[in-house]
Design an enzyme around this catalytic site. Structure first.
Site, PDB file in Angstrom:
ATOM      1  N   SER A   1       0.841  -1.210   0.000  1.00 23.97           N
ATOM      2  CA  SER A   1       0.000   0.000   0.000  1.00 23.97           C
ATOM      3  C   SER A   1       0.866   1.247   0.000  1.00 23.97           C
ATOM      4  O   SER A   1       0.536   2.244  -0.650  1.00 23.97           O
ATOM      5  CB  SER A   1      -0.946  -0.001   1.202  1.00 23.97           C
ATOM      6  OG  SER A   1      -0.226   0.203   2.391  1.00 23.97           O
TER       7      SER A   1
ATOM      8  N   ASP B   1       6.776   2.548   6.165  1.00 27.77           N
ATOM      9  CA  ASP B   1       6.628   1.954   4.836  1.00 27.77           C
ATOM     10  C   ASP B   1       6.751   3.009   3.734  1.00 27.77           C
ATOM     11  O   ASP B   1       7.439   2.802   2.730  1.00 27.77           O
ATOM     12  CB  ASP B   1       5.276   1.240   4.710  1.00 27.77           C
ATOM     13  CG  ASP B   1       5.221  -0.024   5.564  1.00 27.77           C
ATOM     14  OD1 ASP B   1       6.131  -0.216   6.385  1.00 27.77           O
ATOM     15  OD2 ASP B   1       4.275  -0.812   5.383  1.00 27.77           O
TER      16      ASP B   1
END
Lengths: 397, 397
Positions: B147, B205
């Protein structure tokens, strides 16, 4: 000389938690392993001493007169077990025809017998004729305290023959324990036997062989737990040979290389032993299934820690896997790198699960026994308290 | 409106060390994973916005006039990426026909696109017609930062289209990186995308997706390593589903249950991350085979620690075993309990070993990729810099 036969047995030992960590000042928990060594002495042919140890294929017989020549000059009291000195050991080696450097199981067992036999009877200057037979359920050289079990049996049986500890007849089918005072003396002499065999033993193995149950070992101090439950286990010998010395050195190297990473692992093992001790004491009061669950968790955690220390082995991984596939938890015990592992059985372990696990472990090429830990230490047996198999073997000598 | 097409890519991420421990205030090391997400936007049919995401079987097209109605009232400067608020997200959900509770990958990806697209162009009040195609080498929901890679690509491509960051043509066959300042802006917006998708992301991330290389994460602070080597690995997805939330709670419970045993394990993981960071920095200066040996040791130790924390899984044990049989060292990465693992390849790993390992892991039912970690972050691509496969997929939309 020897009033009557005397049959004794002593258990082996396993380290439940704290192997390797103990070298670095952490607590270790040692427990008795109910694979036992049985020893019988009985009045022998006049003027002869014979020893029969079929496990190690050793059958010897000596003439009493030659043995008399070996009696030590000192007549130290029995209460102070005499430290074996190098000169005495050398003399015994020469007598038994064992080369100076020989360190094999047979030679060392013979030396231990001669040393304890001669020392225990030194004060009386009278050596009894006797025939000794030894049979052990313990594999030798597997870190299971087989030499200590032998030393404890030797010490108990010879002290009893000498009248130094109680040796009343045991009721048929029964076993008897000695008093704490007698056990102290048995342990003292067994420790001397261990010194002959191991050079510089910790004293843990003979203490477990003598008192049974569990004991806590920390920085050279041995403290028996006041009470211990008897727990069913599988004892598996992967039969992968290993060198304790090399493994201990490997752990030390790893600590030196990664001190910040490795020291916390030792810090984690210490409370594993302490928590296990706490649970064992609680189980001795009243075991609950939750206790077993905690023991299983501790086993798993410590097995991972031992892998971190580099003393695991694929054969031990396999043991853990095979048993876990049946819901059973295992860890290595002792030096690792192969060697032996223990698998905890619990009250909810079905007998078919035990059978299948044993079969699968045997299919891996391992030796596997269903036995128990926390069993009694040295016992005095009536012949009829022995299993038929053991009695048959002892009777054949 | 949209001057020209823009093709970007961003890497996934793996946690090299410190997963779970990071929740308890210890260092984690995250590194970019060179399985990339590719995104192309190009001028679209006038008055339409179309998105094509074949990985998640999502193909949507909206009319520009309806999108205009969604433009946020606020015209906050682009430099301050606007925090998505619940009301805005709800409005976007309604627009896209996504129920309020829907948290599936498709719905969240569509929401993230709509949010960033509308926000980036809010100030200009001019929405460009465009067609977007996304293709990812990353599996979704596997803890590999898919994502974030998507959010980083979205953010880079839309900011470039908007002229907010550089978007000069890239030479044929080449890729280009953005300036640090541009990367900062890309990361800010990617973080907003992550918030849409994850609610309360750590920011690790998207930072890895933006900057690539490795970064150290400690107590909410992210610090990119100044230099990182690119290391070959196998990335294996056991495809065993797991709940990160349940695993994190399990670790917390275990620490509460056995604090004296478990806290030292966290204490041991922290220096593993630090030692790994030190080795990576040294390797960036000049890799030596000894560096790889240390990385392997750290991988093994941490894998055991993660097992102690209860986040292992038989599928991960199998991964470790299969790879170790070929001399390769593996650990889980991320939440554990199944999910993914990484296997370090070294300069002395023969290609036949790699092939056999991949085949055996696939035979276990796992997905397995040969890829690398430490690869660059978000890249601007010339079409001819893409592999034929990726180009073909992007071109088909």
């Amino acid at each position: 000389m020897l009033a009557r036969e005397c049959i004794v047995s002593a258990p082996g030992k396993v380290i439940l938690h704290g192997e390797h960590a103990v070298v670095h000042g952490k607590v270790a928990l040692a427990v008795s392993l109910n694979l036992r060594t049985y020893l019988r002495i009985q009045p022998g042919a006049a003027g002869r001493v014979s020893i029969n140890m079929p496990n190690i294929d050793t059958f010897l017989s000596w003439d009493m007169s030659s043995l008399h020549a070996l009696l030590p000059a000192s007549r130290a009291g029995l209460q102070n077990a005499v430290e074996p000195d190098a000169a005495v050991v050398l003399k015994l080696r020469e007598y038994a025809g064992l080369g100076d450097g020989l360190e094999d199981t047979r030679s060392l067992a013979v030396l231990a017998f001669l040393y304890i036999y001669l020392s225990v009877f030194a004060e009386s200057r009278e050596l009894p004729s006797l025939t000794m037979a030894v049979w052990s359920e313990l594999p030798t050289g597997a870190g299971l305290g087989s030499s200590a079990a032998f030393s404890v049996c030797l010490s108990a049986a010879l002290l009893a023959s000498r009248g130094a500890i109680a040796c009343s007849a045991v009721e048929a089918g029964q076993t008897a324990r000695w008093s704490d005072e007698d056990l102290e003396l048995i342990n003292k002499w067994a420790f001397q036997g261990e010194k002959i065999i191991h050079g510089n033993p910790s004293g843990v193995d003979n203490a477990v062989g003598t008192w049974g149950g569990a004991l806590r070992y920390l920085s050279g101090k041995i403290k028996p737990l006041s009470s211990t439950p008897v727990l069913r286990i599988l004892l598996t010998n992967t039969r992968v040979p290993r060198s304790t010395k090399v493994l201990v050195a490997g752990v030390r190297d790893k600590i030196t290389k990664f001190p910040a990473i490795m020291n916390p692992v030792l810090e984690s093992i210490d409370p594993i032993s302490c928590e296990c001790e706490r649970i064992l004491m609680a189980m001795a009061r009243g075991p609950e299934i939750q206790h077993y669950r905690v023991l299983e968790e501790l086993i798993d955690i410590n097995q991972h820690h031992l892998n971190v220390m580099g003393v695991g082995h694929p054969s031990l991984d396999r043991l853990c896997q095979v048993s876990l596939a049946h819901g059973l938890h295992s860890k290595l015990t002792g030096a690792g790198g192969g060697g032996c592992g223990i698998t905890l059985l619990t009250p909810d372990t079905d007998s078919s699960v035990v059978e299948r696990s044993i079969q699968e472990l045997k299919d891996c090429g391992y030796d596997c026994w269903e036995t128990s830990i926390g069993a009694p230490g040295v016992l005095h047996h009536s012949p009829s308290s022995l299993t038929e198999d053991v009695l048959k073997i002892l009777n054949s000598y």
